[in-house]
Design a protein around this motif. Sequence first.
Motif, PDB file in Angstrom:
ATOM      1  N   ARG A 529     -31.186  28.287  12.876  1.00 35.72           N
ATOM      2  CA  ARG A 529     -30.812  29.148  11.471  1.00 35.72           C
ATOM      3  C   ARG A 529     -29.678  29.910  11.689  1.00 35.72           C
ATOM      4  O   ARG A 529     -28.940  30.245  10.573  1.00 35.72           O
ATOM      5  N   ALA A 530     -29.234  30.227  12.997  1.00 32.39           N
ATOM      6  CA  ALA A 530     -28.138  30.921  13.270  1.00 32.39           C
ATOM      7  C   ALA A 530     -26.723  30.382  12.525  1.00 32.39           C
ATOM      8  O   ALA A 530     -26.663  29.179  12.364  1.00 32.39           O
ATOM      9  N   ASP A 531     -25.749  30.882  12.216  1.00 30.59           N
ATOM     10  CA  ASP A 531     -24.479  30.268  11.693  1.00 30.59           C
ATOM     11  C   ASP A 531     -23.584  29.493  12.785  1.00 30.59           C
ATOM     12  O   ASP A 531     -23.024  28.819  12.676  1.00 30.59           O
ATOM     13  N   LEU A 532     -23.469  30.366  13.820  1.00 34.55           N
ATOM     14  CA  LEU A 532     -22.681  29.904  15.075  1.00 34.55           C
ATOM     15  C   LEU A 532     -23.562  29.751  16.268  1.00 34.55           C
ATOM     16  O   LEU A 532     -24.378  30.820  16.454  1.00 34.55           O
ATOM     17  N   PHE A 533     -23.420  28.931  17.087  1.00 34.81           N
ATOM     18  CA  PHE A 533     -23.878  28.945  18.481  1.00 34.81           C
ATOM     19  C   PHE A 533     -22.636  28.678  19.377  1.00 34.81           C
ATOM     20  O   PHE A 533     -21.855  27.855  19.373  1.00 34.81           O
ATOM     21  N   VAL A 534     -22.698  29.648  20.526  1.00 40.79           N
ATOM     22  CA  VAL A 534     -21.632  29.779  21.510  1.00 40.79           C
ATOM     23  C   VAL A 534     -22.433  29.463  22.831  1.00 40.79           C
ATOM     24  O   VAL A 534     -23.309  30.088  23.224  1.00 40.79           O
ATOM     25  N   ALA A 535     -21.787  28.497  23.777  1.00 45.18           N
ATOM     26  CA  ALA A 535     -22.171  28.270  25.046  1.00 45.18           C
ATOM     27  C   ALA A 535     -21.034  27.954  25.749  1.00 45.18           C
ATOM     28  O   ALA A 535     -20.043  27.591  25.213  1.00 45.18           O
ATOM     29  N   PRO A 536     -20.988  28.085  27.217  1.00 47.76           N
ATOM     30  CA  PRO A 536     -20.063  27.554  27.882  1.00 47.76           C
ATOM     31  C   PRO A 536     -19.726  26.027  27.579  1.00 47.76           C
ATOM     32  O   PRO A 536     -20.608  25.296  27.767  1.00 47.76           O
ATOM     33  N   ALA A 537     -18.441  26.098  28.145  1.00 47.49           N
ATOM     34  CA  ALA A 537     -18.048  24.457  28.190  1.00 47.49           C
ATOM     35  C   ALA A 537     -18.697  23.673  29.246  1.00 47.49           C
ATOM     36  O   ALA A 537     -18.903  22.624  28.890  1.00 47.49           O
ATOM     37  N   HIS A 711     -20.383  25.856  18.018  1.00 46.67           N
ATOM     38  CA  HIS A 711     -20.774  24.848  17.048  1.00 46.67           C
ATOM     39  C   HIS A 711     -21.273  25.927  15.769  1.00 46.67           C
ATOM     40  O   HIS A 711     -21.833  26.848  16.036  1.00 46.67           O
ATOM     41  N   THR A 712     -21.037  25.176  14.784  1.00 43.55           N
ATOM     42  CA  THR A 712     -21.574  25.840  13.315  1.00 43.55           C
ATOM     43  C   THR A 712     -22.959  25.132  13.496  1.00 43.55           C
ATOM     44  O   THR A 712     -23.161  24.287  13.926  1.00 43.55           O
ATOM     45  N   ASN A 713     -23.718  25.645  12.533  1.00 41.50           N
ATOM     46  CA  ASN A 713     -25.046  25.318  12.138  1.00 41.50           C
ATOM     47  C   ASN A 713     -25.095  23.869  12.217  1.00 41.50           C
ATOM     48  O   ASN A 713     -25.782  23.048  12.753  1.00 41.50           O
ATOM     49  N   ALA A 714     -24.117  23.614  10.997  1.00 43.02           N
ATOM     50  CA  ALA A 714     -24.261  21.970  10.740  1.00 43.02           C
ATOM     51  C   ALA A 714     -23.847  21.291  11.912  1.00 43.02           C
ATOM     52  O   ALA A 714     -24.583  19.952  12.411  1.00 43.02           O
ATOM     53  N   SER A 715     -22.740  21.504  12.884  1.00 47.37           N
ATOM     54  CA  SER A 715     -22.429  20.669  13.824  1.00 47.37           C
ATOM     55  C   SER A 715     -23.171  20.717  14.861  1.00 47.37           C
ATOM     56  O   SER A 715     -23.463  19.512  15.586  1.00 47.37           O
ATOM     57  N   LEU A 716     -24.066  21.666  15.221  1.00 50.28           N
ATOM     58  CA  LEU A 716     -24.934  21.570  16.287  1.00 50.28           C
ATOM     59  C   LEU A 716     -26.089  20.513  15.853  1.00 50.28           C
ATOM     60  O   LEU A 716     -26.539  19.887  16.692  1.00 50.28           O
ATOM     61  N   LYS A 717     -26.382  20.728  14.549  1.00 47.52           N
ATOM     62  CA  LYS A 717     -27.730  19.953  14.150  1.00 47.52           C
ATOM     63  C   LYS A 717     -26.996  18.413  14.518  1.00 47.52           C
ATOM     64  O   LYS A 717     -27.968  17.682  15.109  1.00 47.52           O
ATOM     65  N   THR A 718     -26.048  18.248  14.023  1.00 47.81           N
ATOM     66  CA  THR A 718     -25.459  16.776  14.360  1.00 47.81           C
ATOM     67  C   THR A 718     -25.498  16.476  15.948  1.00 47.81           C
ATOM     68  O   THR A 718     -25.767  15.143  16.231  1.00 47.81           O
ATOM     69  N   GLU A 719     -24.897  17.521  16.613  1.00 52.21           N
ATOM     70  CA  GLU A 719     -25.036  17.288  18.149  1.00 52.21           C
ATOM     71  C   GLU A 719     -26.276  16.904  18.802  1.00 52.21           C
ATOM     72  O   GLU A 719     -26.504  16.122  19.528  1.00 52.21           O
ATOM     73  N   VAL A 720     -27.222  17.856  18.214  1.00 48.50           N
ATOM     74  CA  VAL A 720     -28.629  17.568  18.746  1.00 48.50           C
ATOM     75  C   VAL A 720     -29.157  16.042  18.541  1.00 48.50           C
ATOM     76  O   VAL A 720     -29.504  15.491  19.340  1.00 48.50           O
ATOM     77  N   LEU A 721     -28.876  15.636  17.236  1.00 46.52           N
ATOM     78  CA  LEU A 721     -29.327  14.367  16.872  1.00 46.52           C
ATOM     79  C   LEU A 721     -28.518  13.309  17.634  1.00 46.52           C
ATOM     80  O   LEU A 721     -29.298  12.277  18.157  1.00 46.52           O
TER      81      LEU A 721
END
Lengths: 857, 237
Positions: A529-537, A711-721
């Motif tokens: 649900r978050a708008d952005l997700f931040v993780a180390p490279a 990642h934005t919410n949308a790009s993370l969802k794409t990334e997960v899939l």
Amino acid sequence: MDLFRTFILRRLRQEKLRALATVLGVALGIAVVLAVRMANQSSVRSFETALEMVAGKTSLEIVGSGQGLREERLLELGWLEQFGQISPVIEGEARASFPSGEREWLKILGVDILRDETLRDYRLVRLADRQQSPTPREFLELLSDPGAIVLTQKLARRYGLDPGSGLDLDIGDRRETLTVRGLLLDRGPARALNGTFALMDIAAAQWFFGRLGRIDRVDLRLKPEISIDRAEAAIAARLPEGLGVQRPSRRGRQVEKMLESFHFNLTALSHIALLVGLFLIYNTVSLSVITRRREVGILRAVGVSRRQVAGLFLAEAGLLAAMGCALGILLGGWLARGALTLTGSTLDRLYIRSAAEPVSLGPEHLVLAFAVGIPLALLAALVPALEASRVPPTEAVRDADRVESRFRLSWRQRWLPAILSALAVGFACLDSVDGLPLFGYAACLSIVFAVAFLVPVVLHVSGRVGSRLTRRWTGVEALLANANLSGSIPRISISVAALAVSLSMVTAITIMVGSFRETVQYWVEQTLRADLFVAPATRSNVYSESTLSPELVRLISTSSRVAAVDPFTGFNIDYQGRRVLLGSGDFEVHLSHSGLLFKAPRQGESAMRAAIGEDAAVVSESFALRHRKAVGDRLVITTDQGQRAFRVAAVYYDYSSDQGVVVLDRSTFRKYYGDRPPRSLAVYLKEGLDPERARSEILAGLPPESRLFVHTNASLKTEVLRIFDNTFTITYALEVIAVAVAILGVATTLVTLILDRKPELALLRWAGAEQRQIRKMVVIEAALLGAVSQGLGVVAGILLSLILVFVINVQSFNWTIQFHLPAGFLLQSSLLILLATALSGIYPAYRAGRMPPAQEA
Amino acid sequence: MPVLNAEAVGKTYTQGEAPVVAVREVNLTLEKGEFVALTGPSGCGKSTLLHLCGGMDYPTRGRIWLDGTDLGSLDEGRLTRVRRRQIGFVFQSFNLLPTLTALENTALPLMLDGVSPDVARRKAAGLLERLGLLHRLGHYPQQLSGGEMQRVGIARAVCHDPLLLLADEPTGNLDSANGADVLELLQELNRSLGVTVLLATHSAEMAAAGQRVLQMVDGRIESRRPVSRPDLDDGMG
């Protein structure tokens, strides 16, 4: 032997294509099994070999709760010296970027070189102006500079690095440039991981990995006179709370255990191609027996014994299988590389850094290929060989009117499918064996054999229906094609069964993966649900932790665009011999912004709220199922303060990894483990902000050397899939091979049928059938075979998918999937199979079309 | 115009190294409605000559005209169409397709020629009824007796109203009673349909049924004996 040469070998030489197709089918089956085995072994073996090499003379290691132990606890451990030499260690991974632009993961060991030299064997490359290795003191001087790193000579050569060169390393969310101060000779730990090993001073490594004040473990080399068992017991008894002692090999066993399900399922899948290959052997020998009944009759008439007849056909199977195995071994080594590439990214992301090279082909693989391939091939050929041995000598003098008795269903064909289906239901209800879904696979196998036995019945029925339809509605070619197939049920059954079985597997796996994907998609929609997700490279996996630096966390949290931040802190701990992710999040933020999908209790949110500040945990479904924990049960976990019990407050659905996750509220976590840097941040933006723009603005406010994934919410969802789809590439690859082998079987059968039907074809040609009409007829036959196979395959595939989804998946990976039927895909694949089988009929059709009419049939 | 006219026809097979001459210098004319018997010991070239006349193979020498068309000048596809429309062939071993019913076997040449299944079936059924096989229409060959199978074979050979009916030892696999029935049937079809019949047989009794008897020895036609109708010129050139 002479009979074998004249009766079998000569015939095989005449029918090279059939022999070749069979050999190729077996070869592909064996190759796939070997390739998957070699790829699987390589991931575990490279981990274990590296572990062994890096462990050196370490006999025992002292470990803390999950992420190491606090430095000051070393003071409490002085008594360990009485058992031998000790050396505190930092171990981690970083991604090096070389001047050539290439990148590689390095395993970095941080040690106190003066202590560590007694445990591990390091030799520096002699420098040109010296004749001797540096002394430990000089070595120490090399490393005393906090920006110094020592690489292996092998790696330095590969990338053209020299002492004095700078080396860029990505670690967590930042990039550091270190200086190469020396090169290690290819011995001791330097041999590990094909030279991707590096050495640092322990203090520099603590800073580099962001573990100031902590060490990962203390390695201990026992005095020679002390037995390891006694030492282990004595040390365990004396260690203060929160610390444990273990042998280095334990980590290797953990990896094996962790990858067991992943490997088991791949291995099971790889056997489908082998199964289809064996169907081909059965097929070839059956056809050989059927088309040569008269010759067998002649042999029996002139005094060849039953046993000899059976022996001849078994020898044919043995010969084809041996050739197939030999070719399979060659192909296997080559396919292993492909299998490793396909599984590599999944392993890297979810479990451990995997090896770049598959283990090489060894005697073990040769033995495996022949020990599995040949006996199974002989077993497959046994039924037709025995049938041949029962051919009476009178067969030789039978009137060659070519009028055969019509096909009748035997009791076996009527009842075996029903009995096997009942067995399948029984197996599906049984529990896993030691975490492996053995009965689930037994249920699948029962269905597979039920399908195989059902084929003659289905062909019989579809032939009748077909004859009604073709009589009225189609041209003469379709009528002939249908009539031909109905007249050859015993001959075509096996190849249809092989194709139907492999197609059912493809269908089942597609449904399973499709259902899984739908489930994950729903889960992602509900929980991310978050708008952005931040993780180390550089990402974390089970054996490599990457965290965000506090400075970046502070910069992001205080940004004017951010409404709230939910940091996820965590590290892997040992829970009952398995690696489990112990995490912590801000339950308060989570409850107000995000949405977990709870499996239990019904009121998951309020249970989670009640856990805030308590000794209570929220656990993932895979953890709950694997460790058989339900809401209200207690988990005992080693904390920095010693062992503590936590109540299971709720169980939530999680499909990010099958490893198992235990989550504590931040305040509880801090109480037992202190402050730890987070692995990721979920960022909630202030209302009305565009996430893409906010992302760019936040990134612009960070120091330029930061290395982050935002990642934005949308790009993370794409990334997960995307990751999800990546994981299943190998599954599809294995299936495609199995289907290809089966289609090969159909083509071979058609060619044999055509050779066997020469007189009928000549008759058709005499009666005025044009070449074009004959060709059309054969292609229709091929397509009809494809249609029956796919029809059966889809029905059986749906049954198999139920077992995969509700039995095997739950037992292997401990998560539940919602069933979903991808109707569109099934339709598409059916058309594709129809087309592929029709195409496989082109060569046989060409052969049939060339038959001359002028032969007395 | 004769139905069939063969001029100096020869056929040589190459088997391994040695050429085998099956038919040499045969001249033969068949007029419309004739019933001609071709006799000779086995291996004398009867079957080969029948194959050549039926457009199943090309002669290596000489020419054959069927209804004025030079068979040697036709390509494979056209020759196939000639067989389909103008030739009927009855075999010694019946050669019915085991996977088709009696009705389907009979209708096969019509269906191959693109005649609609219904029309083909109706015609075949009528023919089989005439041959006393109405109760066997849906039976498969293996459910029929030898005599019945041969009658289906004959029905198939005449179903498409061919110009020329070639019969190669049609009674060879039958007992004498059934053999006599088949011969009678061929004669009856010759009379009622006016189809020209060339019957190959090694039995003198069978050959006697022909209006003319051609004697074949070692690939040659040695003598021609008009049997019952001496007034008819045998047409040999």
